[in-house]
Design an enzyme around this catalytic site. Structure first.
Site, PDB file in Angstrom:
ATOM      1  N   ILE A 137       0.866  -1.169   0.000  1.00  0.00           N
ATOM      2  CA  ILE A 137       0.000   0.000   0.000  1.00  0.00           C
ATOM      3  C   ILE A 137       0.909   1.226   0.000  1.00  0.00           C
ATOM      4  O   ILE A 137       2.052   1.165   0.455  1.00  0.00           O
ATOM      5  CB  ILE A 137      -0.993   0.027   1.189  1.00  0.00           C
ATOM      6  CG1 ILE A 137      -0.274  -0.122   2.528  1.00  0.00           C
ATOM      7  CG2 ILE A 137      -2.046  -1.039   1.024  1.00  0.00           C
ATOM      8  CD1 ILE A 137      -1.226  -0.072   3.720  1.00  0.00           C
ATOM      9  N   ASP A 138       0.416   2.331  -0.527  1.00  0.00           N
ATOM     10  CA  ASP A 138       1.245   3.518  -0.699  1.00  0.00           C
ATOM     11  C   ASP A 138       1.723   4.083   0.641  1.00  0.00           C
ATOM     12  O   ASP A 138       1.105   3.838   1.685  1.00  0.00           O
ATOM     13  CB  ASP A 138       0.462   4.603  -1.453  1.00  0.00           C
ATOM     14  CG  ASP A 138       0.048   4.169  -2.842  1.00  0.00           C
ATOM     15  OD1 ASP A 138       0.786   3.366  -3.445  1.00  0.00           O
ATOM     16  OD2 ASP A 138      -1.006   4.623  -3.317  1.00  0.00           O
ATOM     17  N   LYS A 139       2.780   4.861   0.577  1.00  0.00           N
ATOM     18  CA  LYS A 139       3.367   5.460   1.778  1.00  0.00           C
ATOM     19  C   LYS A 139       2.317   6.158   2.634  1.00  0.00           C
ATOM     20  O   LYS A 139       2.265   5.966   3.847  1.00  0.00           O
ATOM     21  CB  LYS A 139       4.454   6.460   1.362  1.00  0.00           C
ATOM     22  CG  LYS A 139       5.022   7.273   2.522  1.00  0.00           C
ATOM     23  CD  LYS A 139       5.950   8.369   2.024  1.00  0.00           C
ATOM     24  CE  LYS A 139       6.373   9.281   3.168  1.00  0.00           C
ATOM     25  NZ  LYS A 139       7.195  10.415   2.703  1.00  0.00           N
TER      26      LYS A 139
END
Length: 304
Positions: A137-139
């Site tokens: 999942i994105d930062k």
């Protein structure tokens, strides 16, 4: 060094070399195969070629698979929010602002650094910098991730992702008021030709991408939604919601500049479910919204 030899047959002719090789062994990702070709450890009829080489019938392929690189990710003690752990899998709730795995120039402070300190046994299929990582999942997206602690578990979880049997439900705040209660976005996603750091809906090089959404609450200028992923493309929810005219609040890449006072996109991977690789039991986990997300909902409630 392991040496593998094969001959192109009728079914494989006219296909790209990197595509052919990535279908031979489920443990070989296309990215890994492309790197081997670039490093010239793959030879076609004795010659180095490029990844887009079109295979011809009876081409002789020789792959000299290099020895695995020594793991050089530095373990770092972190207060990880572990939801579940056994000998095969681990489920962790990643906070907003944390990168999942190291990359050149960003080798510390990632979830993988913390996992390396927490447990020494992680699957090695995804290589040196991404041990145990099955999906990302994105930062600036918070929420649940499943991590494989051995290669058996890794293969099982990846196959479940490919077969679309993993449950992944996200909560999001989007700009605008969505008039209908639910919907499905079925639009292919690929790299943006004009910005290589961004993804976009495109028929040119896009891969199948399907997102289902339900409206949870409407506010004056925003909507609180739940999104369920059927596929898992890079930035999928962020790209799809922008595509239908309701970009995520706080999204620095795909959303408007004037937005809610939140650091990064308002997106939380709240529910994760999968079949356990060893026992065959379905397991599902739920992580509550982080405080900054809850604060935004309270702010919107007051404004309404």
């Amino acid at each position: 060094m392991e040496v593998i030899e094969l001959t192109i047959d009728e079914q494989q002719q006219n296909e790209r070399l990197d595509k052919v090789l990535s279908t031979i062994n489920s443990e070989w990702s296309r990215t890994q195969v492309q790197q081997w070709i670039k490093d010239e450890v793959v030879k076609v009829n004795g010659n180095a070629v490029k990844g887009n080489y079109k295979c011809k019938i009876n081409d002789r392929i020789v792959i000299e698979i290099p020895e695995p690189e020594p793991l050089d990710v530095i373990p770092e003690e972190m207060d990880l929010d572990i939801y579940y752990e056994d000998q095969d899998v681990l489920v962790v709730n990643k906070p907003r602002g944390m990168v999942v795995h190291p990359a050149p120039g960003h080798m510390t402070g990632t979830l993988v650094n913390g996992l390396m300190a927490h447990c020494k046994d992680l699957s090695g299929i995804n290589g040196v910098l991404r041990p145990g990582i099955v999906h990302r999942i994105d930062k600036d997206t918070s929420g649940l991730l499943m991590v494989a602690k051995n290669d058996m578990a890794h293969e099982s979880l990846v196959n479940q992702l490919v077969n679309k049997t993993v449950t992944r439900r996200y909560k999001a705040i989007v700009h605008g008021v969505i008039p209908h209660d639910h919907g499905t976005i079925d639009a292919p996603i690929g790299r943006d030709r004009h910005d290589r750091q961004s993804m976009t809906v495109t028929d040119e090089n896009g891969k199948e991408a399907v997102t289902h959404f339900n409206v949870l609450k409407r506010f004056n200028d925003f909507t609180f939604v739940e999104c369920q992923l059927e596929t898992g493309r890079t930035h999928q929810i962020r790209v799809h919601m922008k595509y239908i005219g309701y970009p995520l609040a706080g999204d620095p890449k795909y959303g408007p500049k004037k937005t809610l006072p939140i650091d990064g996109q308002a997106l939380h991977a709240g529910i994760l479910g999968f079949t356990h690789p060893r026992t065959g039991e379905y397991k599902e986990f739920e992580a509550p919204l982080p405080k900054d997300f809850q604060d935004m909902l309270e702010l919107l409630e007051k404004r309404s």
